[in-house]
Design a protein around this motif. Sequence first.
Motif, PDB file in Angstrom:
ATOM      1  N   ARG A   1       5.562 -14.433  -7.320  1.00 22.82           N
ATOM      2  CA  ARG A   1       6.614 -14.483  -8.338  1.00 22.82           C
ATOM      3  C   ARG A   1       7.021 -13.085  -8.785  1.00 22.82           C
ATOM      4  O   ARG A   1       8.151 -12.867  -9.239  1.00 22.82           O
ATOM      5  N   SER A   2       6.118 -12.109  -8.672  1.00 24.09           N
ATOM      6  CA  SER A   2       6.424 -10.754  -9.130  1.00 24.09           C
ATOM      7  C   SER A   2       7.297  -9.982  -8.150  1.00 24.09           C
ATOM      8  O   SER A   2       7.843  -8.936  -8.495  1.00 24.09           O
ATOM      9  N   PHE A   3       7.445 -10.473  -6.909  1.00 22.54           N
ATOM     10  CA  PHE A   3       8.273  -9.786  -5.921  1.00 22.54           C
ATOM     11  C   PHE A   3       9.706 -10.291  -6.023  1.00 22.54           C
ATOM     12  O   PHE A   3       9.954 -11.502  -6.078  1.00 22.54           O
ATOM     13  N   LYS A   4      10.653  -9.362  -6.010  1.00 23.48           N
ATOM     14  CA  LYS A   4      12.054  -9.719  -6.234  1.00 23.48           C
ATOM     15  C   LYS A   4      12.571 -10.740  -5.228  1.00 23.48           C
ATOM     16  O   LYS A   4      13.389 -11.590  -5.563  1.00 23.48           O
ATOM     17  N   ILE A   5      12.105 -10.660  -3.990  1.00 29.73           N
ATOM     18  CA  ILE A   5      12.627 -11.564  -2.975  1.00 29.73           C
ATOM     19  C   ILE A   5      12.313 -13.027  -3.293  1.00 29.73           C
ATOM     20  O   ILE A   5      13.017 -13.937  -2.856  1.00 29.73           O
TER      21      ILE A   5
ATOM     22  N   SER B   1       7.191 -10.188  13.563  1.00 30.04           N
ATOM     23  CA  SER B   1       8.170 -10.639  12.564  1.00 30.04           C
ATOM     24  C   SER B   1       7.571 -11.020  11.216  1.00 30.04           C
ATOM     25  O   SER B   1       8.189 -11.759  10.458  1.00 30.04           O
ATOM     26  N   SER B   2       6.381 -10.543  10.904  1.00 33.09           N
ATOM     27  CA  SER B   2       5.793 -10.864   9.599  1.00 33.09           C
ATOM     28  C   SER B   2       6.396  -9.974   8.518  1.00 33.09           C
ATOM     29  O   SER B   2       6.836  -8.850   8.783  1.00 33.09           O
ATOM     30  N   MET B   3       6.401 -10.480   7.291  1.00 34.61           N
ATOM     31  CA  MET B   3       6.738  -9.652   6.138  1.00 34.61           C
ATOM     32  C   MET B   3       5.471  -9.447   5.317  1.00 34.61           C
ATOM     33  O   MET B   3       4.541 -10.261   5.361  1.00 34.61           O
ATOM     34  N   TYR B   4       5.434  -8.347   4.584  1.00 34.03           N
ATOM     35  CA  TYR B   4       4.228  -7.954   3.849  1.00 34.03           C
ATOM     36  C   TYR B   4       4.583  -7.661   2.400  1.00 34.03           C
ATOM     37  O   TYR B   4       5.590  -7.010   2.117  1.00 34.03           O
ATOM     38  N   ALA B   5       3.740  -8.143   1.489  1.00 29.94           N
ATOM     39  CA  ALA B   5       3.892  -7.867   0.062  1.00 29.94           C
ATOM     40  C   ALA B   5       2.631  -7.149  -0.404  1.00 29.94           C
ATOM     41  O   ALA B   5       1.512  -7.647  -0.225  1.00 29.94           O
ATOM     42  N   ILE B   6       2.797  -5.982  -0.977  1.00 26.55           N
ATOM     43  CA  ILE B   6       1.644  -5.160  -1.369  1.00 26.55           C
ATOM     44  C   ILE B   6       1.144  -5.622  -2.732  1.00 26.55           C
ATOM     45  O   ILE B   6       1.898  -5.655  -3.709  1.00 26.55           O
ATOM     46  N   THR B   7      -0.122  -5.973  -2.805  1.00 32.97           N
ATOM     47  CA  THR B   7      -0.721  -6.369  -4.083  1.00 32.97           C
ATOM     48  C   THR B   7      -1.616  -5.277  -4.657  1.00 32.97           C
ATOM     49  O   THR B   7      -1.910  -5.278  -5.853  1.00 32.97           O
ATOM     50  N   GLU B   8      -2.053  -4.339  -3.816  1.00 37.96           N
ATOM     51  CA  GLU B   8      -2.910  -3.256  -4.282  1.00 37.96           C
ATOM     52  C   GLU B   8      -2.851  -2.120  -3.268  1.00 37.96           C
ATOM     53  O   GLU B   8      -2.864  -2.359  -2.060  1.00 37.96           O
ATOM     54  N   GLY B   9      -2.779  -0.878  -3.760  1.00 42.11           N
ATOM     55  CA  GLY B   9      -2.804   0.270  -2.864  1.00 42.11           C
ATOM     56  C   GLY B   9      -1.429   0.883  -2.663  1.00 42.11           C
ATOM     57  O   GLY B   9      -0.451   0.552  -3.351  1.00 42.11           O
TER      58      GLY B   9
ATOM     59  N   GLU C   1       7.435   5.946   0.332  1.00 41.86           N
ATOM     60  CA  GLU C   1       6.085   5.525  -0.052  1.00 41.86           C
ATOM     61  C   GLU C   1       6.226   4.274  -0.907  1.00 41.86           C
ATOM     62  O   GLU C   1       7.014   4.246  -1.851  1.00 41.86           O
ATOM     63  N   LEU C   2       5.500   3.225  -0.565  1.00 43.77           N
ATOM     64  CA  LEU C   2       5.590   1.949  -1.273  1.00 43.77           C
ATOM     65  C   LEU C   2       4.270   1.658  -1.986  1.00 43.77           C
ATOM     66  O   LEU C   2       3.191   2.011  -1.488  1.00 43.77           O
ATOM     67  N   ARG C   3       4.381   0.992  -3.122  1.00 46.30           N
ATOM     68  CA  ARG C   3       3.197   0.692  -3.926  1.00 46.30           C
ATOM     69  C   ARG C   3       3.102  -0.811  -4.193  1.00 46.30           C
ATOM     70  O   ARG C   3       3.951  -1.588  -3.745  1.00 46.30           O
ATOM     71  N   ALA C   4       2.061  -1.173  -4.959  1.00 51.16           N
ATOM     72  CA  ALA C   4       1.875  -2.578  -5.330  1.00 51.16           C
ATOM     73  C   ALA C   4       3.131  -3.099  -6.022  1.00 51.16           C
ATOM     74  O   ALA C   4       3.745  -2.412  -6.843  1.00 51.16           O
ATOM     75  N   GLY C   5       3.549  -4.315  -5.649  1.00 51.62           N
ATOM     76  CA  GLY C   5       4.753  -4.903  -6.206  1.00 51.62           C
ATOM     77  C   GLY C   5       5.959  -4.743  -5.311  1.00 51.62           C
ATOM     78  O   GLY C   5       7.037  -5.254  -5.633  1.00 51.62           O
ATOM     79  N   GLU C   6       5.797  -4.044  -4.165  1.00 49.48           N
ATOM     80  CA  GLU C   6       6.908  -3.851  -3.237  1.00 49.48           C
ATOM     81  C   GLU C   6       6.612  -4.560  -1.920  1.00 49.48           C
ATOM     82  O   GLU C   6       5.453  -4.871  -1.601  1.00 49.48           O
ATOM     83  N   ILE C   7       7.672  -4.813  -1.158  1.00 45.75           N
ATOM     84  CA  ILE C   7       7.531  -5.528   0.109  1.00 45.75           C
ATOM     85  C   ILE C   7       8.100  -4.684   1.233  1.00 45.75           C
ATOM     86  O   ILE C   7       8.889  -3.766   1.010  1.00 45.75           O
ATOM     87  N   PHE C   8       7.699  -5.002   2.451  1.00 40.95           N
ATOM     88  CA  PHE C   8       8.297  -4.376   3.631  1.00 40.95           C
ATOM     89  C   PHE C   8       8.233  -5.368   4.788  1.00 40.95           C
ATOM     90  O   PHE C   8       7.418  -6.294   4.787  1.00 40.95           O
ATOM     91  N   GLY C   9       9.132  -5.177   5.750  1.00 40.32           N
ATOM     92  CA  GLY C   9       9.155  -6.034   6.929  1.00 40.32           C
ATOM     93  C   GLY C   9       9.960  -7.301   6.779  1.00 40.32           C
ATOM     94  O   GLY C   9      10.031  -8.099   7.712  1.00 40.32           O
ATOM     95  N   GLU C  10      10.648  -7.475   5.636  1.00 39.25           N
ATOM     96  CA  GLU C  10      11.335  -8.747   5.412  1.00 39.25           C
ATOM     97  C   GLU C  10      12.528  -8.946   6.339  1.00 39.25           C
ATOM     98  O   GLU C  10      12.861 -10.076   6.708  1.00 39.25           O
ATOM     99  N   MET C  11      13.190  -7.850   6.737  1.00 34.32           N
ATOM    100  CA  MET C  11      14.371  -8.015   7.588  1.00 34.32           C
ATOM    101  C   MET C  11      13.999  -8.525   8.976  1.00 34.32           C
ATOM    102  O   MET C  11      14.806  -9.184   9.643  1.00 34.32           O
TER     103      MET C  11
END
Length: 525
Positions: free
Chosen positions: A396-400, A435-443, A456-466
């Motif tokens: 729920r905390s990730f914008k997507i 084709s996986s997407m990743y949501a960072i919860t820590e680190g 640089e991405l931190r907790a609360g951000e995602i990558f790989g969604e496209m």
Amino acid sequence: RMEVSGSPGAESVTAIRAATRDAEPAVRVAAETTLYRLGLRGSGPTDLRSVLAPAIDHEDAGVRDVACRELRDLLIEDPCGDPGQVGAGRPEWHARLGLLVSALFRPVARAAAASAIADVAARRRRLVSPAAAEMLALADDPDPRVRAAVLRFIGYTQWSEKARLLAERLAAHHPDEAAAAAEGVRALGPAALDALLPEFSFGRRSVRDAIVPLLRELDVHPEAFAAQLRRELEGVAERLLEFAALRGRAEPLLVQRLEERVQGGLHTVFLLLAALHDDDRIADLGDALARPQTPRDRALRVEGLEALLSPDERQRLIPFVEDPRAEPRIAAARALLGRRPLSREATIEAMMEDPDPLTRLLLGAGEAHAPHAAAGRPEGSEGSMLSDVEVLLQLRSFKIFEQLTVRELADVARLVRQEEFAPAAAIVREGEFESSMYAITEGRVEVTKKGAPLAELRAGEIFGEMAIFDGEARSATVTAIEPTRVLRIEGKDLMALMEELPGIAIAICRTLSRLVRRLSAQSAG
């Protein structure tokens, strides 16, 4: 297969006797059974069993199929229709059913036997109940023919306790299984109603689409529809009083879930009214009232709904839809149930017995620990995997995912795999097809392209969604800078879920669209 009707003449009998010596074993089995039916072979059931029992175990699939069909026809044609007569006066009937049941334990004969038992159930109904344990155990058999037979069996033998399985399988991928589920629902009749309605409110799109015409086909008495409607509306009122008791003092996800259940209950009420009045306009107006709209549009739709309902229905329903704000609806709930909201403690105690597992899960989690931050790892959970509710909160905390309902979040959460990466470990690599997407919860992670740092991405951000949507190779490498935990969702799993629940796809696309617009505006500036 041999077909003989009436009293055969001498030539027919001669032909049948000749067939018992045929080179094809399936023909011999059919001929022997036909002679038994005519009273021209054997002295009793034991003689017939000596023919059919070996045939069921035969290495030839054609022989097995013939044996199962012959047993099926004998069970259907047997004149003893009275349960007492079958149990006491005709024990051979049960012996033949037992022979078919025994074939269920032989994988090569299972499909033919299960289909034969379902056919008998279609004619003999509850008389075939002794086969229930063995048939129901095959509900998840790998063979769709077996699963289809089980669904038909459930309906014809009136196993209402398994009606939920029928509802779920209405959208089975195999067409025969889906058709069998619909047949089972029709056979079960009004008893299927309680299982269909929750699936209509919260089930997959394909299930909902299959339920709508079935509701019209069920032979449900109008009084039964009206009684179910009253129960659904009372359920809406109960959720509103729970909302009033917990509002401001409960986990937001739980409050959101209660609101979703109010909307789902009202949706079901409109469906029942549409079926009761045989008027799709009621369901259409209900759908329209659930969407955002201007006060004038809402007033016009409420007026149209009032014109289609009886005075009693208007009096009970309209207060719940006339004003979308919380307080008027809570007042309507109090008036319908004739009581005020319970205390918070009494409400929580009652909700612990709620039939909705997601509500119970959120309630238990809210009572077990204090609320934690929306982003980052929940306090006190270091060194362990996230719980089910913690995964929901993280998603729920990730914008997507911020536009998803609690139910949709729970569906996405079931796809999540939690993974940990040590410093310098590559999570995705440039040029790879993954084709996986990743949501960072820590680190923290670093994004590089051809070795050059990009972000640089931190907790609360995602990558790989496209990569979920375009299927292209990874455009960059993502490497853990420090110990990092992520939630990984396989693209194919998410795409499959979005096909079944298009609301998830719509919500994600809206979020991505807003992000693209924001980036475009920043670039233009």
